[in-house]
Design a protein around this motif. Structure first.
Motif, PDB file in Angstrom:
ATOM      1  N   PHE A 179       0.846  -1.192   0.000  1.00 42.38           N
ATOM      2  CA  PHE A 179       0.000   0.000   0.000  1.00 42.38           C
ATOM      3  C   PHE A 179       0.886   1.248   0.000  1.00 42.38           C
ATOM      4  O   PHE A 179       1.900   1.313   0.677  1.00 42.38           O
ATOM      5  N   TYR A 180       0.497   2.230  -0.790  1.00 44.39           N
ATOM      6  CA  TYR A 180       1.249   3.491  -0.950  1.00 44.39           C
ATOM      7  C   TYR A 180       2.678   3.268  -1.463  1.00 44.39           C
ATOM      8  O   TYR A 180       3.629   3.893  -1.026  1.00 44.39           O
ATOM      9  N   ASN A 181       2.773   2.342  -2.421  1.00 47.09           N
ATOM     10  CA  ASN A 181       4.024   2.125  -3.144  1.00 47.09           C
ATOM     11  C   ASN A 181       3.700   1.971  -4.626  1.00 47.09           C
ATOM     12  O   ASN A 181       2.541   1.773  -5.001  1.00 47.09           O
ATOM     13  N   PHE A 182       4.742   2.053  -5.452  1.00 47.58           N
ATOM     14  CA  PHE A 182       4.555   1.914  -6.899  1.00 47.58           C
ATOM     15  C   PHE A 182       5.756   1.230  -7.507  1.00 47.58           C
ATOM     16  O   PHE A 182       6.802   1.084  -6.868  1.00 47.58           O
ATOM     17  N   LYS A 183       5.593   0.801  -8.761  1.00 45.66           N
ATOM     18  CA  LYS A 183       6.760   0.345  -9.508  1.00 45.66           C
ATOM     19  C   LYS A 183       6.615   0.744 -10.974  1.00 45.66           C
ATOM     20  O   LYS A 183       5.506   0.969 -11.468  1.00 45.66           O
ATOM     21  N   THR A 184       7.752   0.855 -11.632  1.00 47.18           N
ATOM     22  CA  THR A 184       7.795   1.172 -13.061  1.00 47.18           C
ATOM     23  C   THR A 184       8.187  -0.114 -13.763  1.00 47.18           C
ATOM     24  O   THR A 184       9.126  -0.790 -13.326  1.00 47.18           O
ATOM     25  N   LYS A 194       5.775  -3.056 -20.291  1.00 44.99           N
ATOM     26  CA  LYS A 194       4.596  -3.841 -20.678  1.00 44.99           C
ATOM     27  C   LYS A 194       4.257  -3.462 -22.118  1.00 44.99           C
ATOM     28  O   LYS A 194       4.170  -2.275 -22.447  1.00 44.99           O
ATOM     29  N   ASP A 195       4.092  -4.461 -22.973  1.00 47.87           N
ATOM     30  CA  ASP A 195       3.779  -4.223 -24.393  1.00 47.87           C
ATOM     31  C   ASP A 195       4.769  -3.242 -25.028  1.00 47.87           C
ATOM     32  O   ASP A 195       4.375  -2.343 -25.785  1.00 47.87           O
ATOM     33  N   GLY A 196       6.041  -3.389 -24.632  1.00 46.62           N
ATOM     34  CA  GLY A 196       7.081  -2.567 -25.264  1.00 46.62           C
ATOM     35  C   GLY A 196       7.142  -1.130 -24.796  1.00 46.62           C
ATOM     36  O   GLY A 196       7.807  -0.296 -25.418  1.00 46.62           O
ATOM     37  N   GLU A 197       6.443  -0.805 -23.704  1.00 45.84           N
ATOM     38  CA  GLU A 197       6.587   0.563 -23.192  1.00 45.84           C
ATOM     39  C   GLU A 197       6.673   0.573 -21.675  1.00 45.84           C
ATOM     40  O   GLU A 197       6.338  -0.393 -21.001  1.00 45.84           O
ATOM     41  N   GLU A 198       7.157   1.700 -21.161  1.00 49.32           N
ATOM     42  CA  GLU A 198       7.316   1.840 -19.720  1.00 49.32           C
ATOM     43  C   GLU A 198       6.012   2.349 -19.111  1.00 49.32           C
ATOM     44  O   GLU A 198       5.463   3.339 -19.569  1.00 49.32           O
ATOM     45  N   ILE A 199       5.517   1.619 -18.116  1.00 52.74           N
ATOM     46  CA  ILE A 199       4.292   2.060 -17.437  1.00 52.74           C
ATOM     47  C   ILE A 199       4.572   2.185 -15.932  1.00 52.74           C
ATOM     48  O   ILE A 199       5.563   1.650 -15.427  1.00 52.74           O
ATOM     49  N   ILE A 200       3.689   2.889 -15.250  1.00 51.58           N
ATOM     50  CA  ILE A 200       3.786   3.015 -13.791  1.00 51.58           C
ATOM     51  C   ILE A 200       2.528   2.387 -13.210  1.00 51.58           C
ATOM     52  O   ILE A 200       1.421   2.628 -13.696  1.00 51.58           O
ATOM     53  N   ILE A 201       2.702   1.558 -12.169  1.00 55.13           N
ATOM     54  CA  ILE A 201       1.528   1.047 -11.452  1.00 55.13           C
ATOM     55  C   ILE A 201       1.714   1.311  -9.961  1.00 55.13           C
ATOM     56  O   ILE A 201       2.770   1.031  -9.396  1.00 55.13           O
ATOM     57  N   SER A 202       0.690   1.910  -9.351  1.00 56.07           N
ATOM     58  CA  SER A 202       0.763   2.235  -7.927  1.00 56.07           C
ATOM     59  C   SER A 202      -0.443   1.662  -7.201  1.00 56.07           C
ATOM     60  O   SER A 202      -1.435   1.278  -7.823  1.00 56.07           O
ATOM     61  N   ARG A 203      -0.324   1.623  -5.858  1.00 52.82           N
ATOM     62  CA  ARG A 203      -1.420   1.066  -5.045  1.00 52.82           C
ATOM     63  C   ARG A 203      -1.823   2.109  -3.996  1.00 52.82           C
ATOM     64  O   ARG A 203      -1.309   2.114  -2.891  1.00 52.82           O
ATOM     65  N   THR A 204      -2.706   3.037  -4.383  1.00 46.16           N
ATOM     66  CA  THR A 204      -3.171   4.021  -3.397  1.00 46.16           C
ATOM     67  C   THR A 204      -4.690   3.991  -3.326  1.00 46.16           C
ATOM     68  O   THR A 204      -5.264   3.446  -2.406  1.00 46.16           O
ATOM     69  N   GLY A 205      -5.355   4.560  -4.307  1.00 47.41           N
ATOM     70  CA  GLY A 205      -6.819   4.535  -4.290  1.00 47.41           C
ATOM     71  C   GLY A 205      -7.395   5.742  -3.581  1.00 47.41           C
ATOM     72  O   GLY A 205      -6.769   6.352  -2.731  1.00 47.41           O
TER      73      GLY A 205
END
Length: 364
Positions: free
Chosen positions: A172-177, A180-191
């Protein structure tokens, strides 16, 4: 002249789904699809997805990035591990709120700031105007990113299985880069709903693909209508209602995010004074008897005298109670104080309660 509304990368998807569209923060946004109650309950019980591409993203890079972010942000990012996220505010010298935001720490020399849609231009200008003397590069990346928020108790399973994005290991309250599908994405867990959930940032094309996969899997699309009812029930503020240029974080009952023991930051002196001397008013919860619905701007009365006003009010979907957040003058802000809310020509009795009307269900 009418302001031209900005369309997000998912705009045509919303229209095709028959969403009720409405202006919000300069964007043409979906308010509801199936209906606010149905969408709200989907997020509380299962999973829903929001288009939040209207949010702003600002990248701060350079050898003084840590020092600069510390200077403009009331929370303390000192010593945080890379990948951690902080909630807090940027304030004016007088303690009033520029915006509330999330600060993502990439590393000591790079931070990613997520700001409110209605404030993007104002925030970017304010951030840049306070950068003199700091070796930093500030980039408004808002046009580059699309963003969706997948929220609800089934969010983790949905992101992993439907989207094939590994997320179970993100605290919770962290993210990673990641790639995916050949590009850089960011996914975080906040809400912003009081439920477990993830935010996915990527190019417009990538976010369209994500949305389409979620729709194919039968995930409920959700509009800003239930985003508001969900955040409200768990006591989360909305800029323009519970926070504003003339409302400080202390008055908003958010002083836990103001870290006065860290070095100088903009607004520190004013906020320290408020913390020490106390404020004359603050945001509290109010629960009404009966089913009358309080709305933003309605007066709060004690013995016929106005002592405050409603900032957000609803008949809570999860609890069935008529509740509001309200800015109330002291000493009427104490728990259990009996008040009345004026709704048109009538007044309805209620009492001051905690501003969290429903318990959060974040992943621990």
């Amino acid at each position: 002249m009418e302001e031209k509304l900005v369309k997000t990368c998912l705009h045509d998807r919303h229209v095709k789904l028959g969403a009720l569209m409405s202006p919000f923060g300069g964007f043409d946004m979906p308010i509801q699809y199936a209906g606010i109650t149905e969408e709200h309950n989907a997020v509380r019980q299962h999973v829903g997805v929001f288009d939040v591409s209207h949010m702003g993203e600002v990248r701060v890079k350079g050898e003084d990035a840590y020092k600069f972010v510390s200077h403009i942000f009331v929370n303390d990012v000192t010593g945080a591990p890379d990948g951690q996220i902080f909630y807090g505010m940027m304030c004016y010298e007088n303690g009033g709120t520029v915006d509330d935001l999330l600060v993502y720490k990439v590393n000591d020399e790079e931070y990613f700031l997520v700001i409110n849609a209605a404030n993007i231009d104002k925030d970017v200008e304010w951030i840049k105007s306070n950068a003199a003397g700091f070796n930093v590069e500030i980039t408004d990346e808002s046009p580059k990113y699309g963003e969706v928020a997948v929220q609800g108790p089934e969010a983790e399973a949905t992101v992993e299985k439907v989207l094939g994005i590994p997320c179970a290991d993100i605290p919770f309250y962290n993210f990673k880069t990641l790639e995916k599908d050949g590009e850089e994405i960011i996914i975080s867990r906040t809400g912003y709903t009081g439920e477990d959930g993830f935010e996915i940032y990527g190019s417009h094309d990538f976010i369209r693909k994500v949305w389409d996969k979620l729709m194919e899997a039968g995930v409920q699309p959700c509009g800003l209508g239930c985003r508001d009812t969900l955040r409200f029930e768990v006591g989360l503020p909305l800029y323009g209602d519970e926070l504003a240029a003339d409302i400080t974080p202390i008055e908003a009952s958010l002083s836990m995010f103001v870290k006065l023991d860290k070095p100088e930051f903009i607004g520190k002196e004013a906020l320290a004074k408020q913390k020490a001397e106390g404020v004359t008013r603050r945001i509290v919860g109010v629960e009404l008897e009966g089913s009358a619905v309080p709305r933003h701007g309605y007066p709060v009365l004690v013995n016929g005298e106005k002592v405050g006003e409603v900032t957000t009010g609803y008949k809570s979907i999860s609890t069935g109670k008529s509740v509001a957040m309200a800015m109330i003058n002291k000493p009427y802000d104490k728990l259990g104080t009996e008040v009345e809310i004026q709704i048109r020509k009538k007044t309805f009795p209620g009492k001051v309660v905690k501003k969290r009307f429903y318990d959060k269900n974040y992943k621990k």
